[in-house]
Write an enzyme that holds these catalytic residues in place. Structure first.
Site, PDB file in Angstrom:
ATOM      1  N   ARG A 146       0.661  -1.399   0.026  1.00  0.00           N
ATOM      2  CA  ARG A 146       0.086   0.379  -0.103  1.00  0.00           C
ATOM      3  C   ARG A 146       0.812   1.073  -0.181  1.00  0.00           C
ATOM      4  O   ARG A 146       0.515   2.631  -0.162  1.00  0.00           O
ATOM      5  CB  ARG A 146      -0.876  -0.175   1.170  1.00  0.00           C
ATOM      6  CG  ARG A 146      -1.669  -1.500   1.161  1.00  0.00           C
ATOM      7  CD  ARG A 146      -2.803  -1.118   0.354  1.00  0.00           C
ATOM      8  NE  ARG A 146      -3.615  -1.975   0.717  1.00  0.00           N
ATOM      9  CZ  ARG A 146      -4.995  -1.966   1.011  1.00  0.00           C
ATOM     10  NH1 ARG A 146      -5.336  -1.460   2.644  1.00  0.00           N
ATOM     11  NH2 ARG A 146      -5.791  -3.547   1.426  1.00  0.00           N
ATOM     12  N   ARG A 158      -3.757   6.729   1.586  1.00  0.00           N
ATOM     13  CA  ARG A 158      -4.725   7.406   1.373  1.00  0.00           C
ATOM     14  C   ARG A 158      -3.548   9.146   2.701  1.00  0.00           C
ATOM     15  O   ARG A 158      -3.705   9.836   2.900  1.00  0.00           O
ATOM     16  CB  ARG A 158      -5.673   6.844   2.119  1.00  0.00           C
ATOM     17  CG  ARG A 158      -6.749   6.944   1.867  1.00  0.00           C
ATOM     18  CD  ARG A 158      -8.265   6.409   2.352  1.00  0.00           C
ATOM     19  NE  ARG A 158      -8.989   6.330   1.444  1.00  0.00           N
ATOM     20  CZ  ARG A 158      -9.572   6.393   2.396  1.00  0.00           C
ATOM     21  NH1 ARG A 158     -10.042   6.166   3.279  1.00  0.00           N
ATOM     22  NH2 ARG A 158     -11.281   5.668   1.359  1.00  0.00           N
ATOM     23  N   ARG A 195      -8.214  10.681  -5.381  1.00  0.00           N
ATOM     24  CA  ARG A 195      -9.488   9.968  -4.680  1.00  0.00           C
ATOM     25  C   ARG A 195     -10.384  10.684  -4.318  1.00  0.00           C
ATOM     26  O   ARG A 195     -11.797  10.633  -4.682  1.00  0.00           O
ATOM     27  CB  ARG A 195      -8.631   8.982  -3.584  1.00  0.00           C
ATOM     28  CG  ARG A 195      -7.892   7.839  -4.347  1.00  0.00           C
ATOM     29  CD  ARG A 195      -9.495   6.458  -4.443  1.00  0.00           C
ATOM     30  NE  ARG A 195     -10.036   6.460  -3.234  1.00  0.00           N
ATOM     31  CZ  ARG A 195     -10.964   6.516  -3.328  1.00  0.00           C
ATOM     32  NH1 ARG A 195     -11.730   7.556  -3.835  1.00  0.00           N
ATOM     33  NH2 ARG A 195     -11.760   6.074  -2.131  1.00  0.00           N
ATOM     34  N   ASP A 213      -6.060  -3.769  -6.727  1.00  0.00           N
ATOM     35  CA  ASP A 213      -6.655  -4.575  -5.752  1.00  0.00           C
ATOM     36  C   ASP A 213      -7.396  -5.858  -6.070  1.00  0.00           C
ATOM     37  O   ASP A 213      -7.410  -6.028  -6.898  1.00  0.00           O
ATOM     38  CB  ASP A 213      -8.121  -3.759  -5.019  1.00  0.00           C
ATOM     39  CG  ASP A 213      -8.292  -4.530  -3.594  1.00  0.00           C
ATOM     40  OD1 ASP A 213      -7.839  -3.349  -3.230  1.00  0.00           O
ATOM     41  OD2 ASP A 213      -9.612  -5.266  -3.426  1.00  0.00           O
ATOM     42  N   TYR A 235     -13.571 -13.901   0.962  1.00  0.00           N
ATOM     43  CA  TYR A 235     -14.315 -12.625   0.695  1.00  0.00           C
ATOM     44  C   TYR A 235     -15.577 -12.811  -0.135  1.00  0.00           C
ATOM     45  O   TYR A 235     -16.729 -12.079   0.232  1.00  0.00           O
ATOM     46  CB  TYR A 235     -13.506 -11.367  -0.157  1.00  0.00           C
ATOM     47  CG  TYR A 235     -12.454 -10.577   0.544  1.00  0.00           C
ATOM     48  CD1 TYR A 235     -13.123  -9.756   1.399  1.00  0.00           C
ATOM     49  CD2 TYR A 235     -11.575 -11.408   0.298  1.00  0.00           C
ATOM     50  CE1 TYR A 235     -11.639  -8.603   1.835  1.00  0.00           C
ATOM     51  CE2 TYR A 235     -10.005  -9.422   0.901  1.00  0.00           C
ATOM     52  CZ  TYR A 235     -10.749  -9.354   1.494  1.00  0.00           C
ATOM     53  OH  TYR A 235      -9.995  -8.302   2.849  1.00  0.00           O
TER      54      TYR A 235
END
Ligand code: 1CP
Length: 334
Positions: A24, A28, A37, A73, A149
């Site tokens: 990552r 952010r 974003r 992702d 998931y």
């Protein structure tokens, strides 16, 4: 040209210093990423090759890391399978059509070649924009983590539905694993064709399994998947919380085994054997500590690597990441 340190390390060849990159690393905590974003949804960003390539390359150059990782992702592959992937604002991912039965497994679609062409295109553009000295990592989720998931319908702490499915209907579980192996192998090969220099398989949640369940229900599928990836490109096999599974993961394959901070690197490496490379070991939360502590931790990990070639949180100060990259390069220079 010398082999880039990251690729040398993947192949267990000597390098000028120990290469470093971060999971990552685009995220952010970076103001440049937040600015993009603000205008673009996460999935839209992944599906726009120019933007995804720009985020990938811009981040690697800004941080001075030794590898770029394609902005994408692990869950993207679930969408063309018909699972209905969404990233709702602020939260994690949600799967609109969870898999709860053998019939649900049968309803999953085979991933058509080209369904994820936008990722291959982003890889191609990122590779073209990167300097030759910086390798590009492609990646995908590993079958167990993707199944979790699909079955849970999103993130999960205990993976209870997933384990119950695996133990209750082993035939349907096997069918699900086989579908995921086919989809992921083709997806990784497409990234390699597009220019990825190495690929990482993320088995992020596999650490929840007992070793015997891993050996029975996961290992054969991961081994088949890794065996199906086009030879010649280093494969990094990564999982978290895998202290109980290291030997099993090694047996499943990979040129590099990715570990987290919950085990000492030297202990992990001696269990894995020094005929495989090791990656990782820094707790992402340590990047919130003062720079002196970050340097101390980098030195400790490098010390445990004994000269052998060796997810950033949103609140992480960018200077701390830069300090880590500098510390690794400086402390491991040879
Ligand atoms: O803008 C945003 O807020 C989106 C946050 C985000 C980002 C930046 C998500 C949603 N995914 C990503 C990119 C991403 N994900 C990369 C890109 C390259 C880079 O590292 O710079 C990679 C490699 C991933 C891999 C990934 N996605 C993993 C494996 C990593 C790990 O820590 O083991 C997992 C589990 C995911 C699922 C996912 N995607 C995003 C979130 C918030 C999550 C986790 C959700 C959960 O807790 O279940």
């Amino acid at each position: 040209m010398e082999t880039p340190p990251f690729l040398a390390a993947c192949r267990r060849q000597p390098a000028r210093y120990t290469p470093v990159w971060l999971m990552r690393q685009a995220g952010r905590y970076l103001p440049e990423y937040r600015a993009i974003r603000e205008k673009t949804g996460f999935l839209e960003l992944c599906r726009t090759p120019d933007l995804a390539a720009e985020v990938t390359v811009g981040t690697a150059l800004r941080l001075g890391v030794d590898a770029a990782i394609i902005f994408a992702d692990i869950l993207l592959v679930l969408d063309p399978m018909g699972a209905g992937l969404e990233f709702t604002r602020g939260d994690g991912p949600a799967i609109q059509h969870p898999v709860r039965s053998a019939a649900d497994v049968d309803r999953l679609r085979e991933v058509e070649p080209g369904a994820l062409a936008y990722v291959a295109e982003a890889v191609k553009r990122a590779r073209a924009a990167l300097p030759a000295t910086i390798p590009l990592i492609g990646f995908a989720g590993a079958p167990f983590t993707l199944a979790s998931y699909l079955i849970e319908g999103g993130g999960s702490r205990l993976h209870a539905r997933t384990k119950a499915f695996m133990l209750t209907d082993p035939g349907a579980w096997r069918a699900l694993m086989e579908r995921l192996v086919r989809a992921v192998a083709a997806y990784l090969d497409a990234q390699i064709d597009a220019g990825a220099d190495a690929v990482q398989l993320f088995d992020s949640w596999v650490g929840c399994l007992a070793p015997s369940d891993y050996r029975t229900h996961v290992l054969p599928h991961v081994r088949e998947l890794i065996g199906a990836i086009r030879p010649g490109t280093p494969v990094i096999h990564f999982g978290t919380d895998t202290a109980g599974l290291l030997e099993c993961m090694r047996a499943a394959g990979g040129d590099v085994i990715g570990i987290d901070w919950r085990i000492d690197l030297d202990a992990a490496w001696s269990r894995l054997g020094h005929d495989v490379a090791v990656q990782g070991n820094l707790d992402p939360v340590a990047l919130l500590a003062p720079v002196a502590e970050i340097r101390r931790r980098a030195a400790a990990i490098l010390g445990q690597a004994a000269g052998r070639p060796g997810g950033v949180l949103p609140q992480t100060p960018v200077e701390h990441v830069l300090a880590l990259v500098d510390a690794v390069h400086e402390l491991s220079a040879r």
